[in-house]
Design a protein around this motif. Sequence first.
Motif, PDB file in Angstrom:
ATOM      1  N   ARG A 176      -3.564   0.843  -3.499  1.00  0.00           N
ATOM      2  CA  ARG A 176      -3.209  -0.563  -3.327  1.00  0.00           C
ATOM      3  C   ARG A 176      -2.122  -0.979  -4.307  1.00  0.00           C
ATOM      4  O   ARG A 176      -2.112  -0.541  -5.457  1.00  0.00           O
ATOM      5  CB  ARG A 176      -4.431  -1.452  -3.530  1.00  0.00           C
ATOM      6  N   ILE A 200      -0.216   1.867  10.642  1.00  0.00           N
ATOM      7  CA  ILE A 200       0.356   0.769   9.848  1.00  0.00           C
ATOM      8  C   ILE A 200       0.949  -0.295  10.772  1.00  0.00           C
ATOM      9  O   ILE A 200       0.723  -1.500  10.586  1.00  0.00           O
ATOM     10  CB  ILE A 200       1.438   1.323   8.889  1.00  0.00           C
ATOM     11  N   GLU A 202      -1.076  -6.007   2.609  1.00  0.00           N
ATOM     12  CA  GLU A 202      -1.931  -4.829   2.758  1.00  0.00           C
ATOM     13  C   GLU A 202      -3.419  -5.154   2.789  1.00  0.00           C
ATOM     14  O   GLU A 202      -4.253  -4.271   2.985  1.00  0.00           O
ATOM     15  CB  GLU A 202      -1.669  -3.860   1.596  1.00  0.00           C
ATOM     16  N   MET A 218       0.843  -1.185   0.000  1.00  0.00           N
ATOM     17  CA  MET A 218       0.000   0.000   0.000  1.00  0.00           C
ATOM     18  C   MET A 218       0.884   1.243   0.000  1.00  0.00           C
ATOM     19  O   MET A 218       1.852   1.316   0.756  1.00  0.00           O
ATOM     20  CB  MET A 218      -0.909  -0.006   1.232  1.00  0.00           C
ATOM     21  N   ALA A 259       3.416   0.955   2.995  1.00  0.00           N
ATOM     22  CA  ALA A 259       3.071  -0.051   3.998  1.00  0.00           C
ATOM     23  C   ALA A 259       3.576  -1.396   3.497  1.00  0.00           C
ATOM     24  O   ALA A 259       3.065  -1.933   2.506  1.00  0.00           O
ATOM     25  CB  ALA A 259       1.566  -0.093   4.234  1.00  0.00           C
TER      26      ALA A 259
END
Length: 291
Positions: free
Chosen positions: A64, A21, A45, A1, A41
């Motif tokens: 994403r 996160i 995810e 992410m 991240a």
Amino acid sequence: MIIVMQKQAAPEAVESVIQFIRSRGLQEHVSRGEERTIIGAVGDERVFHPNELERLNGVERAIRVLNEWKIISRETSPENTVITVRGVSIGGGKMLDITANPQQSGKADMAFADPFYLPARPYTDAVAHNEHEQIRAMQAEVAKHHAAGKPVIVRIRDVRQLAPTLDAEADILYLGGELMSNRALQDEVGRLNTPVVLCKDKHHRADEWLVAAEHIALRGNHHIILGEAGTLSFEPEHTYRLDVDAIVRVRRVSHLPVIANITRLWHGDMPQEILYKLAQAAGADGIVNSL
């Protein structure tokens, strides 16, 4: 992410995103620019939705990197899934002819039954048939096809119809597009070992279709077939059209077999014969028709 922070986002906002996160078990990778900070991240995810991050203070957007489906993706299984019932394989390379016309079942590879159908208009003869009669008719139809060596796909329209359909020994359950958002029914079929066709609704995207299929797979049932039965059309005279693009997309990103149901899509400008060829060219593994 990938999380893109707003211009000149405060350090406190960046730290808040980092803590969020970490709270989900992922790690952050922070890139600080002159105007914006980008946070990656790192990890699976799928544990959160982009909207959760976009609601945080200072976040402009979240993007994403991975799809929302995993079990049914080609990343997990690059080879096509093959589902075999009564010696007939779906996804094995042969395009199956699935008939909804009882008079043509002898020529087809499979039969399709819709015993619980009720028309939208209330004052018709069909509405006089109660569910007990529909179940008896279904049992007789399934038994007839089995005696001829044909597998049967049975469409159910309500969770209450699941048990009698299984008792009748239906080979494959068919969930129409109107059930694509019915998570309770998907939970039930997800706990079975019976193959299921999951149709995309007329107003849903291919990605939402795959997310619903993943929901079934997460419950343990991996015998899933994707079904395309029409999407909204731009032509005022013809409400629905075959979603060729969706068939091509899911064939590319998922290993699940796909069938197309064209029984309610044909019209004067688009006969079943042409729709049949379109679905075949798009890569459908089987086509439900009434030819």
